[in-house]
Design an enzyme around this catalytic site. Structure first.
Site, PDB file in Angstrom:
ATOM      1  N   SER A  96       0.828  -1.206   0.000  1.00  0.00           N
ATOM      2  CA  SER A  96       0.000   0.000   0.000  1.00  0.00           C
ATOM      3  C   SER A  96       0.862   1.256   0.000  1.00  0.00           C
ATOM      4  CB  SER A  96      -0.903  -0.009   1.231  1.00  0.00           C
ATOM      5  OG  SER A  96      -0.100   0.050   2.390  1.00  0.00           O
ATOM      6  N   THR A  97       0.257   2.349  -0.417  1.00  0.00           N
ATOM      7  CA  THR A  97       0.963   3.627  -0.456  1.00  0.00           C
ATOM      8  C   THR A  97       1.402   4.033   0.951  1.00  0.00           C
ATOM      9  OG1 THR A  97      -0.419   4.225  -2.331  1.00  0.00           O
ATOM     10  CG2 THR A  97       0.748   6.033  -1.233  1.00  0.00           C
ATOM     11  N   ALA A  98       0.528   3.806   1.936  1.00  0.00           N
ATOM     12  CA  ALA A  98       0.852   4.210   3.319  1.00  0.00           C
ATOM     13  C   ALA A  98       2.095   3.475   3.813  1.00  0.00           C
ATOM     14  CB  ALA A  98      -0.345   3.918   4.221  1.00  0.00           C
ATOM     15  N   GLY A 132       4.344   2.076   1.919  1.00  0.00           N
ATOM     16  CA  GLY A 132       5.440   2.500   1.049  1.00  0.00           C
ATOM     17  C   GLY A 132       6.147   3.736   1.610  1.00  0.00           C
ATOM     18  N   GLU A 156       6.222   0.013  -5.531  1.00  0.00           N
ATOM     19  CA  GLU A 156       5.058  -0.389  -6.337  1.00  0.00           C
ATOM     20  C   GLU A 156       3.866  -0.350  -5.398  1.00  0.00           C
ATOM     21  OE1 GLU A 156       4.980  -0.997  -9.477  1.00  0.00           O
ATOM     22  OE2 GLU A 156       7.065  -1.346 -10.002  1.00  0.00           O
ATOM     23  N   CYS A 181      -4.054  -4.667  -7.493  1.00  0.00           N
ATOM     24  CA  CYS A 181      -3.568  -3.280  -7.564  1.00  0.00           C
ATOM     25  C   CYS A 181      -4.037  -2.633  -8.854  1.00  0.00           C
ATOM     26  CB  CYS A 181      -2.056  -3.232  -7.427  1.00  0.00           C
ATOM     27  SG  CYS A 181      -1.181  -4.309  -8.567  1.00  0.00           S
TER      28      CYS A 181
HETATM   29  P1  NDP Z   1       0.768  -3.553   2.964  1.00  0.00           P
HETATM   30  O1  NDP Z   1       1.293  -2.207   2.621  1.00  0.00           O
HETATM   31  O2  NDP Z   1      -0.091  -3.691   4.152  1.00  0.00           O
HETATM   32  O3  NDP Z   1       1.973  -4.598   3.179  1.00  0.00           O
HETATM   33  C1  NDP Z   1       2.943  -4.834   2.171  1.00  0.00           C
HETATM   34  C2  NDP Z   1       4.149  -5.491   2.811  1.00  0.00           C
HETATM   35  O4  NDP Z   1       4.825  -4.565   3.660  1.00  0.00           O
HETATM   36  C3  NDP Z   1       3.803  -6.694   3.695  1.00  0.00           C
HETATM   37  O5  NDP Z   1       4.788  -7.687   3.545  1.00  0.00           O
HETATM   38  C4  NDP Z   1       3.855  -6.072   5.069  1.00  0.00           C
HETATM   39  O6  NDP Z   1       4.048  -7.000   6.096  1.00  0.00           O
HETATM   40  C5  NDP Z   1       5.034  -5.147   4.931  1.00  0.00           C
HETATM   41  N1  NDP Z   1       5.113  -4.101   5.958  1.00  0.00           N
HETATM   42  C6  NDP Z   1       4.128  -3.630   6.764  1.00  0.00           C
HETATM   43  N2  NDP Z   1       4.610  -2.627   7.545  1.00  0.00           N
HETATM   44  C7  NDP Z   1       5.915  -2.470   7.228  1.00  0.00           C
HETATM   45  C8  NDP Z   1       6.951  -1.585   7.679  1.00  0.00           C
HETATM   46  N3  NDP Z   1       6.728  -0.659   8.608  1.00  0.00           N
HETATM   47  N4  NDP Z   1       8.178  -1.700   7.137  1.00  0.00           N
HETATM   48  C9  NDP Z   1       8.411  -2.618   6.159  1.00  0.00           C
HETATM   49  N5  NDP Z   1       7.477  -3.480   5.694  1.00  0.00           N
HETATM   50  C10 NDP Z   1       6.242  -3.401   6.222  1.00  0.00           C
HETATM   51  O7  NDP Z   1       0.045  -4.082   1.643  1.00  0.00           O
HETATM   52  P2  NDP Z   1      -0.832  -5.396   1.471  1.00  0.00           P
HETATM   53  O8  NDP Z   1      -0.008  -6.597   1.755  1.00  0.00           O
HETATM   54  O9  NDP Z   1      -2.112  -5.205   2.205  1.00  0.00           O
HETATM   55  O10 NDP Z   1      -1.109  -5.385  -0.106  1.00  0.00           O
HETATM   56  C11 NDP Z   1      -2.118  -4.665  -0.688  1.00  0.00           C
HETATM   57  C12 NDP Z   1      -1.599  -3.377  -1.299  1.00  0.00           C
HETATM   58  O11 NDP Z   1      -0.575  -3.675  -2.216  1.00  0.00           O
HETATM   59  C13 NDP Z   1      -2.655  -2.637  -2.095  1.00  0.00           C
HETATM   60  O12 NDP Z   1      -2.570  -1.254  -1.833  1.00  0.00           O
HETATM   61  C14 NDP Z   1      -2.268  -2.915  -3.541  1.00  0.00           C
HETATM   62  O13 NDP Z   1      -2.712  -1.953  -4.440  1.00  0.00           O
HETATM   63  C15 NDP Z   1      -0.783  -2.961  -3.423  1.00  0.00           C
HETATM   64  N6  NDP Z   1      -0.203  -3.692  -4.550  1.00  0.00           N
HETATM   65  C16 NDP Z   1       0.507  -3.001  -5.481  1.00  0.00           C
HETATM   66  C17 NDP Z   1       1.003  -3.664  -6.584  1.00  0.00           C
HETATM   67  C18 NDP Z   1       1.814  -2.939  -7.604  1.00  0.00           C
HETATM   68  O14 NDP Z   1       2.464  -3.609  -8.380  1.00  0.00           O
HETATM   69  N7  NDP Z   1       1.835  -1.631  -7.657  1.00  0.00           N
HETATM   70  C19 NDP Z   1       0.781  -5.093  -6.795  1.00  0.00           C
HETATM   71  C20 NDP Z   1       0.057  -5.725  -5.747  1.00  0.00           C
HETATM   72  C21 NDP Z   1      -0.421  -5.024  -4.667  1.00  0.00           C
HETATM   73  P3  NDP Z   1       2.733  -7.582   6.852  1.00  0.00           P
HETATM   74  O15 NDP Z   1       1.901  -8.237   5.823  1.00  0.00           O
HETATM   75  O16 NDP Z   1       3.312  -8.530   7.796  1.00  0.00           O
HETATM   76  O17 NDP Z   1       2.060  -6.401   7.488  1.00  0.00           O
END
Ligand code: NDP
Length: 487
Positions: free
Chosen positions: A198-200, A202, A219, A253
């Site tokens: 997610s953007t947040a 990211g 991404e 996404c």
């Molecule tokens: P999240 O942002 O919640 O999590 C993404 C990853 O980041 C997970 O492995 C998560 O771990 C990890 N994470 C969480 N907090 C931190 C931190 N503080 N520091 C480092 N890593 C962290 O996304 P989602 O997994 O819910 O996926 C859905 C999102 O991904 C949607 O917004 C979607 O649009 C986007 N997406 C974008 C794509 C693209 O190619 N642009 C493709 C696919 C999805 P944990 O799960 O353990 O919290």
């Protein structure tokens, strides 16, 4: 319960990165042909066990087995392309030194960073991280991968399958855990971090990586629009909108979240989309076209967006408030949704779609470009497809099909704005995991020596004369000022 995995803490992440560093030095010594040899063997393992990997995806995310197999298959395509093309894209090539430096031979090549940290989401737990992993490995790096907490089994499976091909090296390791494990990976001794999520999150990842000036690829999310022109194949557009919006329960996404339809074909499009939306449902039965919401908290987000749209005047022609349940959300089609409603401005990530009527395609482009996101987009138009595609502010656009760019390995994949930056896939995706190395080799003594304290006033005059001959004429103010307003 699907599986139990021990959480990797910071010490364990650092140990994995140290092992990867060792392997990265070994891997970087190999040729592109050596790397292709290994990656092709891995491709073979993935292909022969595609059904097994798809089963792990199915168990961890709930998506239908066929959909899981589709994402595994596309990941294999990308792995194959990256391995086959890395040498051509990244290998050393000579470039012209230019007239001024004609006594030099100049070359450029792209060298691996070393160790790449990859953080992935749960929605496409194979396809999405493999967009980074495959290209990073082909470019000569080792990878430490932190999958989503919801899909650790997929991550472990991927790393194990490569270890079978290369038992003595830590080319791909998986560390599992929650956000803290991802944070530890960002703080570890990696050379670059590729994040998909997610953007947040990211933004958090970027802030953590900034502490050590570690470069990042982001991404992030999207709010993709599909445009339907007056001359479009309306049935095909409705079919694409339905699949783009509802497949994988909208947890894509690149999912189609907004549709803008030319007024001349609006009613026909709505009729077609409505019929298709009523034909599909979420569930676990054999006829179900998509599964549950994988992340339970996402149900509330979808409910909030549907509520906001309906309470502000939108109409649900299919689904609506009652369609939103935990864990299954049924297809929902919302018409006449105010442009400032959260159903239009924020990523919904559920099987819902908004459909708004437009007077012409200029209005469609303006509204489609009206969000902070810019990941993918779709245009259905017989005569103006490419023109409209180029006007959409998004990293990728499909014309007369949906999400097709994601299956073409030679095309770069990534977004702008809140959808992130950097590219996976294609030549850009290979370069993303390498740095440009420039070498200028002097072949003979220069006629005019510039970089020496022995330079004389005569040399400076000669240099100024050469520069004027080479570039002076083009800069004379003889042309009319550039007029772009009419274009
Ligand atoms: P999240 O942002 O919640 O999590 C993404 C990853 O980041 C997970 O492995 C998560 O771990 C990890 N994470 C969480 N907090 C931190 C931190 N503080 N520091 C480092 N890593 C962290 O996304 P989602 O997994 O819910 O996926 C859905 C999102 O991904 C949607 O917004 C979607 O649009 C986007 N997406 C974008 C794509 C693209 O190619 N642009 C493709 C696919 C999805 P944990 O799960 O353990 O919290």
């Amino acid at each position: 319960m699907v599986g139990v995995y021990a959480v990797d803490d910071a010490a364990s992440v650092n140990a994995a990165v140290a092992r990867a560093r060792h392997t990265a030095e070994w891997w970087a010594r190999g040729t592109f042909a050596d790397r292709k040899h290994v990656l092709d063997q891995w491709k073979g393992v993935l292909t022969r066990r595609m059904a097994q990997l798809a089963d792990v995806v199915h168990q961890e995310t709930g998506k239908p087995h066929g959909d899981a197999q589709l994402e595994v298959g596309l990941a294999i395509e990308h792995l194959s392309w990256a391995a086959a093309n890395a040498g051509k894209v990244l290998g050393r090539r000579r470039v012209s030194p230019g007239l001024l430096m004609a006594n030099h031979a100049a070359s450029v090549e792209y060298l691996p960073h070393g160790v790449i940290g990859v953080i992935g989401p749960w929605n496409y737990p194979v396809y999405t991280p493999m967009g980074s992993i495959a290209y990073a490995l082909a470019a000569g790096n080792a990878v430490v991968f932190k999958p989503s907490e919801l899909t650790p089994g997929v991550g472990a499976w991927l790393a194990d399958s490569l270890t079978e091909v290369l038992p003595d090296q830590a080319l791909l390791q998986t560390v599992v855990g929650f956000g803290e494990t991802g944070e530890a990976l960002c703080r570890s001794d990696i050379d670059k971090l590729a994040f998909t999520g997610s953007t947040a999150t990211g933004k958090k990842v970027m802030a953590t990586c900034a502490e050590t000036l570690t470069p990042v690829l982001i991404e992030a999310g999207g709010k993709d629009a599909l445009l339907v022109d007056e001359d479009a194949d309306v049935e095909a557009a409705a079919d694409a909108a339905a699949w783009g919006a509802f497949s994988n329960a909208g947890q894509t996404c690149l999912g189609v979240e907004r549709v803008y339809v030319h007024e001349k074909v609006h009613d026909r499009f709505v009729e077609e989309l409505t019929r298709r939306a009523r034909e599909v449902h979420a569930g676990t039965d054999a006829d179900a076209k998509f599964g549950p919401m994988t992340l339970p908290t996402q149900v509330d987000v979808v409910r909030r967006h549907v509520d906001d749209a309906l309470s502000r005047g939108a109409t649900a022609v299919v689904g609506g408030r009652d369609a939103v349940d935990d864990p299954f959300i049924q297809p929902t089609v919302l018409l006449d949704v105010p442009e400032d409603s959260t159903a239009i401005t924020e990523e919904t990530f559920g099987p819902t779609v908004t459909v708004n009527k437009v007077r012409d395609m200029d209005e469609a482009v303006r509204l489609a470009n009206g969000t902070s996101y810019g990941l993918g987009s779709t245009v259905f138009s017989k005569s103006r497809g490419t023109e409209l595609a180029r006007r959409l502010r998004s990293g990728m656009t499909s014309v007369n099909s949906v999400i097709s760019f994601a299956a073409i390995p030679s095309l770069p994949f990534g977004g702008v704005g809140d959808s992130g930056f950097g590219r996976i896939h294609g030549p850009d995706g290979l370069r993303e995991f390498s740095y440009a190395k420039a070498v200028a080799r002097q072949r003979m003594k220069p006629a005019v020596a510039l970089t020496t304290f022995d330079r004389t006033p005569e040399t400076d005059t000669l240099f100024a004369t050469i520069l004027t001959v080479l570039h002076g004429r083009a800069t004379q103010l003889t042309k009319k000022p550039l007029d772009l307003d009419g274009r």
